[in-house]
Write a protein that holds these residues in place. Structure first.
Motif, PDB file in Angstrom:
ATOM      1  N   HIS A 114       7.560   3.436   3.636  1.00 38.13           N
ATOM      2  CA  HIS A 114       5.891   2.901   3.447  1.00 38.13           C
ATOM      3  C   HIS A 114       5.832   2.095   4.353  1.00 38.13           C
ATOM      4  N   VAL A 115       4.288   2.283   4.947  1.00 34.18           N
ATOM      5  CA  VAL A 115       3.509   1.075   6.002  1.00 34.18           C
ATOM      6  C   VAL A 115       2.014   1.252   5.197  1.00 34.18           C
ATOM      7  N   LYS A 116       1.007   0.207   5.013  1.00 36.79           N
ATOM      8  CA  LYS A 116       0.454   0.039   4.773  1.00 36.79           C
ATOM      9  C   LYS A 116      -0.667  -1.574   4.469  1.00 36.79           C
ATOM     10  N   ALA A 117      -1.926  -1.058   5.468  1.00 33.19           N
ATOM     11  CA  ALA A 117      -2.468  -2.216   5.758  1.00 33.19           C
ATOM     12  C   ALA A 117      -3.091  -3.014   4.913  1.00 33.19           C
ATOM     13  N   PHE A 118      -3.142  -4.174   4.853  1.00 27.38           N
ATOM     14  CA  PHE A 118      -3.621  -5.100   3.646  1.00 27.38           C
ATOM     15  C   PHE A 118      -4.622  -5.452   4.299  1.00 27.38           C
ATOM     16  N   GLU A 119      -5.870  -5.905   3.310  1.00 26.49           N
ATOM     17  CA  GLU A 119      -7.711  -6.058   3.753  1.00 26.49           C
ATOM     18  C   GLU A 119      -8.038  -5.219   4.237  1.00 26.49           C
ATOM     19  N   ASP A 120      -8.793  -6.018   5.679  1.00 24.14           N
ATOM     20  CA  ASP A 120      -8.811  -5.444   7.093  1.00 24.14           C
ATOM     21  C   ASP A 120      -7.940  -5.585   7.937  1.00 24.14           C
ATOM     22  N   GLN A 121      -6.763  -5.317   7.834  1.00 24.37           N
ATOM     23  CA  GLN A 121      -5.886  -5.242   8.859  1.00 24.37           C
ATOM     24  C   GLN A 121      -6.136  -4.213   9.917  1.00 24.37           C
ATOM     25  N   TRP A 122      -5.205  -4.601  10.939  1.00 31.48           N
ATOM     26  CA  TRP A 122      -5.039  -3.071  11.945  1.00 31.48           C
ATOM     27  C   TRP A 122      -3.279  -3.138  11.840  1.00 31.48           C
ATOM     28  N   ILE A 123      -2.864  -2.026  10.804  1.00 36.20           N
ATOM     29  CA  ILE A 123      -1.247  -1.710  11.648  1.00 36.20           C
ATOM     30  C   ILE A 123      -1.537  -1.329  12.694  1.00 36.20           C
ATOM     31  N   ARG A 124      -0.334  -2.720  12.890  1.00 35.32           N
ATOM     32  CA  ARG A 124       0.717  -3.050  14.126  1.00 35.32           C
ATOM     33  C   ARG A 124       1.856  -1.948  14.015  1.00 35.32           C
ATOM     34  N   ILE A 125       2.851  -1.672  15.958  1.00 32.78           N
ATOM     35  CA  ILE A 125       3.902  -0.844  15.521  1.00 32.78           C
ATOM     36  C   ILE A 125       4.995  -2.308  14.977  1.00 32.78           C
ATOM     37  N   GLY A 126       4.458  -3.472  15.604  1.00 37.20           N
ATOM     38  CA  GLY A 126       5.911  -4.008  14.734  1.00 37.20           C
ATOM     39  C   GLY A 126       6.165  -4.186  13.785  1.00 37.20           C
ATOM     40  N   SER A 127       5.645  -4.413  13.036  1.00 31.02           N
ATOM     41  CA  SER A 127       5.092  -4.114  11.484  1.00 31.02           C
ATOM     42  C   SER A 127       5.585  -2.559  11.273  1.00 31.02           C
ATOM     43  N   ILE A 128       5.561  -1.784  11.728  1.00 21.46           N
ATOM     44  CA  ILE A 128       6.200  -0.423  11.217  1.00 21.46           C
ATOM     45  C   ILE A 128       7.973  -0.347  11.230  1.00 21.46           C
ATOM     46  N   LEU A 129       7.711  -1.289  12.674  1.00 25.16           N
ATOM     47  CA  LEU A 129       9.426  -1.194  12.640  1.00 25.16           C
ATOM     48  C   LEU A 129      10.684  -1.836  11.832  1.00 25.16           C
ATOM     49  N   THR A 130       9.738  -2.924  11.165  1.00 21.41           N
ATOM     50  CA  THR A 130       9.697  -4.274  10.920  1.00 21.41           C
ATOM     51  C   THR A 130      10.528  -3.272   9.361  1.00 21.41           C
ATOM     52  N   ALA A 131       9.706  -2.881   8.902  1.00 24.31           N
ATOM     53  CA  ALA A 131       9.275  -1.746   7.622  1.00 24.31           C
ATOM     54  C   ALA A 131      10.219  -0.900   7.963  1.00 24.31           C
ATOM     55  N   ILE A 132      10.260   0.122   8.679  1.00 28.90           N
ATOM     56  CA  ILE A 132      11.586   1.258   9.204  1.00 28.90           C
ATOM     57  C   ILE A 132      13.320   0.842   8.297  1.00 28.90           C
ATOM     58  N   ILE A 133      13.054  -0.789   9.562  1.00 29.25           N
ATOM     59  CA  ILE A 133      14.555  -1.559   9.343  1.00 29.25           C
ATOM     60  C   ILE A 133      14.755  -1.911   8.190  1.00 29.25           C
ATOM     61  N   GLN A 134      13.581  -2.354   7.254  1.00 26.23           N
ATOM     62  CA  GLN A 134      14.093  -3.252   6.324  1.00 26.23           C
ATOM     63  C   GLN A 134      13.723  -2.094   4.933  1.00 26.23           C
ATOM     64  N   ASP A 135      13.781  -0.989   5.291  1.00 25.28           N
ATOM     65  CA  ASP A 135      13.408   0.083   3.721  1.00 25.28           C
ATOM     66  C   ASP A 135      14.957   1.529   4.928  1.00 25.28           C
ATOM     67  N   THR A 136      15.568   0.819   5.165  1.00 19.61           N
ATOM     68  CA  THR A 136      16.788   1.756   5.918  1.00 19.61           C
ATOM     69  C   THR A 136      18.233   1.356   5.574  1.00 19.61           C
ATOM     70  N   SER A 137      18.071  -0.135   6.399  1.00 17.84           N
ATOM     71  CA  SER A 137      19.122  -1.045   6.797  1.00 17.84           C
ATOM     72  C   SER A 137      19.326  -2.495   5.824  1.00 17.84           C
ATOM     73  N   THR A 138      20.724  -3.094   5.837  1.00 19.10           N
ATOM     74  CA  THR A 138      20.658  -4.698   5.310  1.00 19.10           C
ATOM     75  C   THR A 138      20.387  -5.384   7.061  1.00 19.10           C
ATOM     76  N   GLU A 139      20.116  -4.846   7.715  1.00 21.02           N
ATOM     77  CA  GLU A 139      19.846  -5.238   9.682  1.00 21.02           C
ATOM     78  C   GLU A 139      19.104  -6.350   9.393  1.00 21.02           C
ATOM     79  N   SER A 140      18.987  -7.702   9.754  1.00 23.56           N
ATOM     80  CA  SER A 140      18.282  -8.126  10.562  1.00 23.56           C
ATOM     81  C   SER A 140      17.256  -7.888  11.595  1.00 23.56           C
ATOM     82  N   VAL A 141      15.658  -8.658  11.552  1.00 20.58           N
ATOM     83  CA  VAL A 141      14.967  -7.625  11.702  1.00 20.58           C
ATOM     84  C   VAL A 141      14.875  -8.718  13.467  1.00 20.58           C
ATOM     85  N   ARG A 142      15.202  -7.676  15.128  1.00 22.20           N
ATOM     86  CA  ARG A 142      15.016  -8.315  16.061  1.00 22.20           C
ATOM     87  C   ARG A 142      13.903  -8.915  16.195  1.00 22.20           C
ATOM     88  N   ARG A 143      13.557 -10.108  16.655  1.00 16.47           N
ATOM     89  CA  ARG A 143      12.091 -10.333  17.373  1.00 16.47           C
ATOM     90  C   ARG A 143      11.690  -9.759  18.508  1.00 16.47           C
TER      91      ARG A 143
END
Length: 206
Positions: free
Chosen positions: A69-98
């Motif tokens: 799940h990816v959701k915007a908070f307040e009035d922010q744009w949804i960026r690709i970085g936050s989408i990729l981070t959500a995928i990594i955090q919700d599907t693995s135990t790996e650290s997110v690459r910078r």
């Protein structure tokens, strides 16, 4: 109390939730979108039932389906970085690459292993998709079409948002043609929450 026959007449469950033919049809279409790894936009105004429908789909989905799940908070744009981070955090135990390029490759590898080696299905759910920038949506489209060991696409996308989302894509046919849109509107036999209340008040009085 309300008699069971009256609830049945209006297609209501014991909790008073309307379960119309149109509702079942939309749920079936969403299930098919997940199975076929499609990119789908569930579009409707505020309080039209988008989030409720998605909860129903999740509740009866096979255990092999992993929802991210990816959701915007307040009035922010949804960026690709936050989408990729959500995928990594919700599907693995790996650290997110910078680095974004490294993070993209990390996502493809993680999802590829889940889909190809573990038989999982991945469904990315983006709420408030009207806050997606067009460039972000284009990158997401390219990520979805990435190949892993001969398998593509690796995940389905269900986007929940307001009607202006499709207006934003009116001049981007390359993206729009890859998205199956499902509109929750009165023209399609769907009533928003205020419209349902108004209908019942007109029929039964306040």
């Amino acid at each position: 109390g309300v008699s069971r026959s009256l609830l049945n007449h209006f297609g209501l469950s014991g909790t008073g939730v309307h379960d119309s033919h149109k509702c079942k049809q939309v749920r079936d279409d969403l299930h098919f979108s997940i199975q076929s790894k499609a990119m789908t936009a569930l579009i409707g105004p505020y309080q039209s039932g988008k989030t409720y429908l998605m909860r129903q789909v999740k509740r009866v989905a096979p255990k092999s389906v992993i929802f991210v799940h990816v959701k915007a908070f307040e009035d922010q744009w949804i960026r690709i970085g936050s989408i990729l981070t959500a995928i990594i955090q919700d599907t693995s135990t790996e650290s997110v690459r910078r680095d974004m390029e490294t993070r993209s490759r990390q996502v493809i590898r993680i999802l590829g292993n889940l889909v190809v080696n573990e038989g999982k299905q991945i469904c990315l759910v983006i709420e408030d998709c009207h806050r997606l920038h067009v460039n972000t949506l284009n990158t997401l489209k390219l990520m979805r079409e990435a190949d892993f060991a001969g398998h593509a696409p690796l995940f389905s996308v269900i986007m929940l948002g307001w009607p202006e989302f499709l207006d934003k894509l009116s001049n981007r046919r390359d993206i729009l043609e890859r998205i199956t849109s499902m509109r929750l509107s009165q023209d399609n036999g769907w009533f928003t929450y205020p419209e349902r209340v108004q209908y019942l008040e007109n029929v039964f009085g306040q």
